[in-house]
Design an enzyme around this catalytic site. Structure first.
Site, PDB file in Angstrom:
ATOM      1  N   CYS A   1       3.420  -4.633   6.677  1.00  0.00           N
ATOM      2  CA  CYS A   1       3.017  -4.384   5.293  1.00  0.00           C
ATOM      3  C   CYS A   1       4.219  -3.921   4.465  1.00  0.00           C
ATOM      4  O   CYS A   1       5.275  -3.561   5.001  1.00  0.00           O
ATOM      5  CB  CYS A   1       1.925  -3.319   5.241  1.00  0.00           C
ATOM      6  SG  CYS A   1       0.332  -3.860   5.903  1.00  0.00           S
TER       7      CYS A   1
ATOM      8  N   HIS B   1       0.824  -1.209   0.000  1.00  0.00           N
ATOM      9  CA  HIS B   1       0.000   0.000   0.000  1.00  0.00           C
ATOM     10  C   HIS B   1       0.859   1.261   0.000  1.00  0.00           C
ATOM     11  O   HIS B   1       2.080   1.225   0.228  1.00  0.00           O
ATOM     12  CB  HIS B   1      -0.936   0.005   1.201  1.00  0.00           C
ATOM     13  CG  HIS B   1      -0.261   0.047   2.539  1.00  0.00           C
ATOM     14  ND1 HIS B   1       0.316   1.183   3.059  1.00  0.00           N
ATOM     15  CD2 HIS B   1      -0.067  -0.923   3.475  1.00  0.00           C
ATOM     16  CE1 HIS B   1       0.818   0.940   4.250  1.00  0.00           C
ATOM     17  NE2 HIS B   1       0.614  -0.342   4.527  1.00  0.00           N
TER      18      HIS B   1
END
Length: 420
Positions: free
Chosen positions: A345, A327
């Site tokens: 992440c 992301h």
């Protein structure tokens, strides 16, 4: 006027008899529901079955074709129902007996074609049709295939969800044999039992780009276990798109994206910091969300602690159900390409995240190497199926476990050569 008499191969009653759940009866007769007119060599062949007008064959009994006379043998038998499902069978070495080795379906119409040869080598053929009876009150095993019809990446497994658990190995083999997968081009593949109610199917290596895949169930009416028969299942068709593989090197803080074997972009990234290390291994894109609100409490970080966060996140590509994404992370651009500072992440700039979001689809491959994290779980947190070797994968099949494999069925490739 004179004529040449037709020569028959058997004196007396019959050359062949067919039995379905009953002893062999007398000669062919008008009241025999299994009798059918021959299309060649009528005098060489006749059949007998359950007997009695209106009787239907028991689907739980094997189908047998037996040569009764001393002069002649069976050369071939094919049995198929109106849905196009063939009945597997074995012919004895002497050609005297053929018997089915796969179950018949209930409430189905079958056509059996038998070829024979007499002592002089003359061929004979005949066709018989019969109908199997309806089962009594029984549970129905339904199957739901996944994913939904559409276009997916080369890492997308097929899934089969069962309505009831199946634990017995013999019953699992019946189920698995009835779940048929075909593709163009053809690939080597196998089902793997994730648990008692879920199976996954994948090839030995990633699907070739632009493959078409069809999966269907042949279990309708088939006996699986005591009081359990297969239900009717809608088939599924998929298309595989371009081969898109993203390789994240956590130690080098970079992601390299390949399309059909060609490198198309190299992206500076940050991955999980110590204590929150990103999982190693192969993951598959599960979905894409333009905006996600990420809270640390969802991964067990207490609100108000030094690691707590509550962030608006854009261009989030999900790779695990537990919350691992690729992301946009504009707050960490100074560390991207240099240090790992995330909570697991893979973060990148807004521009790169938007490009990646647009470049990938469900089923595309995201592989992480050189992280201090553990390896992605094969099941339960997304599609980690590719983290099993091909031998390990086949060991989870009720049909191929421990069996020989062709030379080309080697350990599943972790990455394409271009992505090494």
């Amino acid at each position: 006027m004179s004529h040449t008499p037709r020569t028959t191969t058997v004196a007396g009653c019959t050359l062949l008899a067919v039995a379905l759940g009953a002893g062999l009866t007398a000669c062919d007769g008008d009241d025999n529901p299994l009798a059918a007119a021959p299309y060649d060599a009528a005098d060489q062949i006749s059949f007998s079955g359950p007997g009695g007008a209106g009787r239907k064959a028991d689907p739980d009994k094997p189908l047998e074709v037996v040569a009764e006379g001393s002069d002649g043998r069976i050369t071939d038998v094919t049995a198929m129902d109106t849905s196009g499902r063939y009945v597997a069978g074995e012919l004895s070495a002497d050609g005297r007996r053929w018997h089915s080795t796969s179950p018949l379906a209930a409430d189905a119409r079958y056509t059996v074609r038998v070829s024979t040869e007499n002592g002089d080598g003359a061929p004979g053929r005949k066709v018989l049709t019969f109908v199997t009876g309806k089962p009594g009150a029984q549970k129905r095993l339904d199957v739901a295939f996944g994913p939904e019809a559409g276009t997916y990446g080369v890492g997308q497994p097929l899934t089969a969800e069962l309505s009831d658990p199946v634990t017995d190995p013999a019953q699992r083999a019946v189920v698995e044999r009835g779940l048929r997968v075909s593709s163009t081009p053809a690939v080597q593949g196998a089902w793997h039992w994730v648990d008692d109610k879920e199976l996954h199917y994948r090839p030995a290596e990633y699907w070739p780009a632009h493959t078409t895949v069809q999966v269907r169930s042949n279990l309708a009416g088939i006996k699986i276990g005591d009081r359990l028969r297969g239900g009717t299942t809608a088939p599924l068709s998929l298309t595989i798109g371009d081969e898109v593989i993203a390789v994240t090197d956590a130690a080098a803080h970079s992601m390299t994206v390949f399309k059909n074997g060609e490198e198309i972009r190299k992206i500076p990234v940050t991955t999980g910091k110590p204590g929150f290390d990103t999982r190693n291994g192969i993951k598959v894109v599960l979905g894409k969300e333009p905006f996600v609100r990420m809270r640390s409490t969802t991964i067990g970080i207490a609100e108000g602690s030094s690691e707590a966060y509550d962030l608006p996140v854009h261009f989030a590509t999900r790779v695990t159900w537990s919350g691992e994404y690729v992301h946009a992370a504009p707050w960490s651009t100074g560390s991207q390409g240099y240090a790992n500072v995330s909570h697991g992440c893979t973060g990148m700039s807004m521009e790169n995240a938007e490009w990646f979001f647009d470049a990938v689809r469900e089923g595309d491959v995201v592989s992480v190497v050189n992280s201090a994290g553990h390896t992605m779980e094969p099941f339960g947190n997304g599609f980690g199926d590719w983290n099993l070797t091909w031998d390990q994968w086949r060991a989870g099949s009720a049909l191929t476990a421990g069996g020989p494999q062709a030379p080309e069925q080697q350990e599943a490739a972790r990455l394409r050569p271009a992505a090494a």
